[in-house]
Design an enzyme around this catalytic site. Structure first.
Site, mmCIF file in Angstrom:
data_model
loop_
_atom_site.group_PDB
_atom_site.id
_atom_site.type_symbol
_atom_site.label_atom_id
_atom_site.label_comp_id
_atom_site.label_asym_id
_atom_site.label_seq_id
_atom_site.Cartn_x
_atom_site.Cartn_y
_atom_site.Cartn_z
ATOM 1 N N GLN A 1 4.533 24.962 53.206
ATOM 2 C CA GLN A 1 4.720 23.512 53.197
ATOM 3 C C GLN A 1 3.817 22.878 52.147
ATOM 4 O OE1 GLN A 1 4.720 21.670 57.017
ATOM 5 N NE2 GLN A 1 5.216 19.689 56.170
ATOM 6 N N PHE A 2 4.369 22.684 50.947
ATOM 7 C CA PHE A 2 3.599 22.111 49.854
ATOM 8 C C PHE A 2 3.169 20.682 50.150
ATOM 9 C CE2 PHE A 2 7.743 20.490 48.732
ATOM 10 C CZ PHE A 2 7.471 19.262 48.118
ATOM 11 N N THR A 3 3.863 19.999 51.054
ATOM 12 C CA THR A 3 3.552 18.598 51.338
ATOM 13 C C THR A 3 2.188 18.424 52.010
ATOM 14 O OG1 THR A 3 4.727 18.631 53.453
ATOM 15 C CG2 THR A 3 5.982 17.975 51.498
#
Length: 143
Positions: A74-76
């Protein structure tokens, strides 16, 4: 590297309507984000920490119980929301850096003895879970 660790009764991740990873018993759902200066050593260190955190019932760890783990990239987790209304993703590592690090994190958990399921890196995923406790822990390698 940033982790959001949730103690769950069960969790699953779907891609295009198909379940690609799931745990059907108490364990951990770990969302994983990587930044530019993360290394495989950082990924291994955080895997060891997550596996040994005493956040399961009875102040036991996932390693104590042999609890399964679902790892989802999850890059967010590296969203910068300090300016305006549109998050900046500049702190998130690009795929050539982050994908191998997420893989290293999952591999390190497996080497430690964890039964690990994963999502699909870069895919549009739907994650479902039942948070137990609720228990949610944030780990950041910068701390």
């Amino acid at each position: 590297m940033r982790l959001v660790i949730q103690r769950v009764s069960r969790a699953a991740v779907e891609v295009e309507g198909e379940i690609v990873g799931a745990i059907d018993e108490p364990g951990l759902l770990i969302l994983v984000g990587a930044t530019h200066d993360d290394t495989p050593a950082v990924a291994r260190k955080l895997a060891e920490k997550a596996w040994s955190l005493r956040i399961m019932p009875g102040e036991r760890s996932a390693s104590d119980l042999g609890a399964p783990i679902l790892v989802v990239s999850q890059f967010t987790l590296y969203a910068d929301t300090r300016k305006g209304r549109r998050p900046s993703w500049n702190a998130a590592a690009p795929r050539p850096i982050s994908e191998p690090l997420v893989d290293e994190f999952a591999a390190a958990l497996r080497e430690l003895g964890a039964a690990v399921q994963t999502g699909v890196f870069g895919a549009e995923m739907e994650v479902s879970l039942i948070n137990s406790g609720p228990v949610t822990i944030l780990l950041d390698s910068a701390d």
